[in-house]
Motif scaffolding. Sequence first.
Motif, PDB file in Angstrom:
ATOM      1  N   ASP A 324       0.847  -1.196   0.000  1.00  0.00           N
ATOM      2  CA  ASP A 324       0.000   0.000   0.000  1.00  0.00           C
ATOM      3  C   ASP A 324       0.882   1.246   0.000  1.00  0.00           C
ATOM      4  OD1 ASP A 324      -2.400  -1.383   0.069  1.00  0.00           O
ATOM      5  OD2 ASP A 324      -2.431  -1.454   2.260  1.00  0.00           O
ATOM      6  N   PHE A 325       0.475   2.250  -0.762  1.00  0.00           N
ATOM      7  CA  PHE A 325       1.172   3.536  -0.727  1.00  0.00           C
ATOM      8  C   PHE A 325       0.375   4.447   0.203  1.00  0.00           C
ATOM      9  CE2 PHE A 325       2.425   7.727  -2.519  1.00  0.00           C
ATOM     10  CZ  PHE A 325       3.778   7.615  -2.241  1.00  0.00           C
ATOM     11  N   VAL A 326       0.980   4.831   1.335  1.00  0.00           N
ATOM     12  CA  VAL A 326       0.264   5.512   2.415  1.00  0.00           C
ATOM     13  C   VAL A 326       1.003   6.791   2.810  1.00  0.00           C
ATOM     14  CG1 VAL A 326      -0.825   5.201   4.673  1.00  0.00           C
ATOM     15  CG2 VAL A 326      -0.311   3.195   3.268  1.00  0.00           C
ATOM     16  N   GLU A 327       0.222   7.826   3.122  1.00  0.00           N
ATOM     17  CA  GLU A 327       0.784   9.066   3.661  1.00  0.00           C
ATOM     18  C   GLU A 327       0.410   9.163   5.136  1.00  0.00           C
ATOM     19  OE1 GLU A 327       0.360  13.931   3.285  1.00  0.00           O
ATOM     20  OE2 GLU A 327      -0.782  12.630   1.940  1.00  0.00           O
ATOM     21  N   PHE A 328       1.312   9.721   5.964  1.00  0.00           N
ATOM     22  CA  PHE A 328       1.093   9.810   7.401  1.00  0.00           C
ATOM     23  C   PHE A 328       1.304  11.238   7.903  1.00  0.00           C
ATOM     24  CE2 PHE A 328       2.982   5.713   6.327  1.00  0.00           C
ATOM     25  CZ  PHE A 328       2.027   4.831   6.814  1.00  0.00           C
ATOM     26  N   LYS A 329       0.592  11.567   8.979  1.00  0.00           N
ATOM     27  CA  LYS A 329       0.799  12.826   9.681  1.00  0.00           C
ATOM     28  C   LYS A 329       1.055  12.511  11.147  1.00  0.00           C
ATOM     29  CE  LYS A 329      -1.249  17.326  10.763  1.00  0.00           C
ATOM     30  NZ  LYS A 329      -2.439  18.199  10.630  1.00  0.00           N
ATOM     31  N   LEU A 337       5.407  12.108   6.298  1.00  0.00           N
ATOM     32  CA  LEU A 337       5.959  10.829   5.847  1.00  0.00           C
ATOM     33  C   LEU A 337       5.013  10.210   4.832  1.00  0.00           C
ATOM     34  CD1 LEU A 337       7.278   8.967   9.048  1.00  0.00           C
ATOM     35  CD2 LEU A 337       8.638  10.048   7.253  1.00  0.00           C
ATOM     36  N   MET A 338       5.573   9.467   3.922  1.00  0.00           N
ATOM     37  CA  MET A 338       4.771   8.673   2.997  1.00  0.00           C
ATOM     38  C   MET A 338       5.645   7.524   2.503  1.00  0.00           C
ATOM     39  SD  MET A 338       4.821  11.314  -0.303  1.00  0.00           S
ATOM     40  CE  MET A 338       3.146  10.934  -0.654  1.00  0.00           C
ATOM     41  N   GLY A 339       5.008   6.524   1.923  1.00  0.00           N
ATOM     42  CA  GLY A 339       5.808   5.434   1.392  1.00  0.00           C
ATOM     43  C   GLY A 339       5.030   4.158   1.203  1.00  0.00           C
ATOM     44  N   CYS A 355       8.013  14.164   2.842  1.00  0.00           N
ATOM     45  CA  CYS A 355       7.275  14.796   1.745  1.00  0.00           C
ATOM     46  C   CYS A 355       8.192  15.519   0.763  1.00  0.00           C
ATOM     47  CB  CYS A 355       6.228  15.764   2.295  1.00  0.00           C
ATOM     48  SG  CYS A 355       4.872  14.919   3.150  1.00  0.00           S
ATOM     49  N   TYR A 356       9.397  15.916   1.207  1.00  0.00           N
ATOM     50  CA  TYR A 356      10.352  16.500   0.259  1.00  0.00           C
ATOM     51  C   TYR A 356      10.730  15.456  -0.795  1.00  0.00           C
ATOM     52  CZ  TYR A 356      11.199  20.764   2.996  1.00  0.00           C
ATOM     53  OH  TYR A 356      11.057  21.977   3.642  1.00  0.00           O
ATOM     54  N   ARG A 363       5.215  12.672  -6.124  1.00  0.00           N
ATOM     55  CA  ARG A 363       4.123  12.200  -5.278  1.00  0.00           C
ATOM     56  C   ARG A 363       3.888  13.225  -4.174  1.00  0.00           C
ATOM     57  NH1 ARG A 363       3.039   6.796  -6.230  1.00  0.00           N
ATOM     58  NH2 ARG A 363       4.604   5.656  -7.430  1.00  0.00           N
ATOM     59  N   GLU A 364       2.987  14.142  -4.400  1.00  0.00           N
ATOM     60  CA  GLU A 364       2.771  15.229  -3.451  1.00  0.00           C
ATOM     61  C   GLU A 364       1.971  14.759  -2.245  1.00  0.00           C
ATOM     62  OE1 GLU A 364       1.257  18.802  -5.100  1.00  0.00           O
ATOM     63  OE2 GLU A 364       2.700  18.860  -6.742  1.00  0.00           O
ATOM     64  N   CYS A 365       2.310  15.325  -1.077  1.00  0.00           N
ATOM     65  CA  CYS A 365       1.585  15.043   0.164  1.00  0.00           C
ATOM     66  C   CYS A 365       0.329  15.903   0.250  1.00  0.00           C
ATOM     67  CB  CYS A 365       2.471  15.308   1.370  1.00  0.00           C
ATOM     68  SG  CYS A 365       3.864  14.178   1.530  1.00  0.00           S
ATOM     69  N   SER A 366      -0.656  15.381   0.959  1.00  0.00           N
ATOM     70  CA  SER A 366      -1.878  16.157   1.190  1.00  0.00           C
ATOM     71  C   SER A 366      -2.073  16.454   2.669  1.00  0.00           C
ATOM     72  CB  SER A 366      -3.101  15.391   0.656  1.00  0.00           C
ATOM     73  OG  SER A 366      -3.233  14.136   1.305  1.00  0.00           O
ATOM     74  N   LEU A 367      -1.541  15.593   3.545  1.00  0.00           N
ATOM     75  CA  LEU A 367      -1.683  15.819   4.986  1.00  0.00           C
ATOM     76  C   LEU A 367      -0.661  16.836   5.501  1.00  0.00           C
ATOM     77  CD1 LEU A 367      -2.281  12.137   6.206  1.00  0.00           C
ATOM     78  CD2 LEU A 367      -3.977  13.898   5.669  1.00  0.00           C
ATOM     79  N   THR A 368       0.441  17.010   4.780  1.00  0.00           N
ATOM     80  CA  THR A 368       1.445  18.033   5.101  1.00  0.00           C
ATOM     81  C   THR A 368       1.408  19.075   3.990  1.00  0.00           C
ATOM     82  OG1 THR A 368       2.856  16.413   6.215  1.00  0.00           O
ATOM     83  CG2 THR A 368       3.882  18.490   5.532  1.00  0.00           C
TER      84      THR A 368
END
Length: 458
Positions: A324-329, A337-339, A355-356, A363-368
Amino acid sequence: MNIFSIARKLPAMLAATVLVMGAGQALAADVKVTDKTRAKGMADAPAILSASGAPCQIADAHHVGESNVTTADGKKSKVMVYEVACQTGPGYILAKNPDNTATAFNCTQAASQNALDPKATKCVLPGNAKHYAWLQSSVQTLGSPCVVNNARWIGSSDEAKLDRYELGCESGVGGVLDLARTGSTAKTSFDNCLVMEQRKVTCQFTTREQALAVIKPLAEKASASCQVNNSRLIGRVVADNEDYYEFGCANEPGFLVRAKSSGEYVAKISCANAGTLGPCQYTDAASLTASQNATYTKVLAAAGKPCTVESYNVIGTQTQTNRDFVEFKCPEQVYGLMGFIPNEGSTAKIDIFDCYAGVARKRECSLTPATVLTAHLDKLAKADKKDCDVKEVRYAGVTDSDGILVELACTNKRGYVAALSKTRTSYEDIVACNIAKNRPGYETCKIPGNGTYVSDVQ
């Protein structure tokens, strides 16, 4: 004689076939097989059968009767109707039409129409008594344990050259058979009745409980402790030959199961990671999210990324690696973080980045928010004593040392190319656009108008 189409709503692929041989005299109720009807049938049927194109080596035949019809020009005419039993395969009702063309449809189709309208002609020859028997070989070829004891025709697609039947089973569990005709590019398939339930058609020969029993082993493979109290088919990905099911458990959170359309288990998917397949209907979302936050916190800690997960976003699943490709806050990771997180059964490695790196990988972050990242780049530029209020950033890629290559555009038209360090605490290097363009191998500024600052000092 009244032979009409079955008026049922079919999936988009199929449309009901209209089998009309005329309307008028009702022969179905009083048709009898006699020596005379057999003699006429055996004499006349071969030529009509040949004209219809139906595959059959005649074992028995009889003349059913005549039906009065009105042709397109308003004239009265007759249709001669016959029944044939074949040495193999289905039997047929044949019609010699007023224009000398011939029409054939099989005894299962005839029985299905007769079940809806007793005036519709059905097969009565002894060899056609079990009108469904011919479907057994197709089911066996597909590996189903079903011993067919009933069948009904649901519809046909002349374009796809497919006929659809529901099968009842003496042993095994019934389902829906899509039978490819000779010359069809489609594949013959046999599906659980849950497929039909999703399409708002209820199987007549198989109860919902029986249909659910077929997929229960999938739940047992996903979680041996789950006490299944509900389940449903979510849908099918035709291109991948895969089905997705949801299971509810009386004693634990439910889950999704990914399985081959042929029934083999592939993977378990947490309802928290359902993404576009969700939301789950049988599991409370709030408690599930809290539980998944805790699970992800442990997973990230094990990967060397301390992160007390406050929220997450499952962006998608990489099917080839089952990750799964998941983003975290979380508070510990200011830049997010994402990955890629491996699912159960995956042999691929976890791959986590901030996110950098995410933006650099497109792959842009949405939670950050992007503003958080830009503000930090601006702060570092000023710490490097650069006259720059950053208004725009272009992420150019990742450096050999896992830094992030960026282009900074300033409000005063100064511009810079910089390499953000792996620690994100400073720039490994930062040079003006006009210098970078003259250095071999350097990234150059590409934001329109960037680096066009001109000093006021003469």
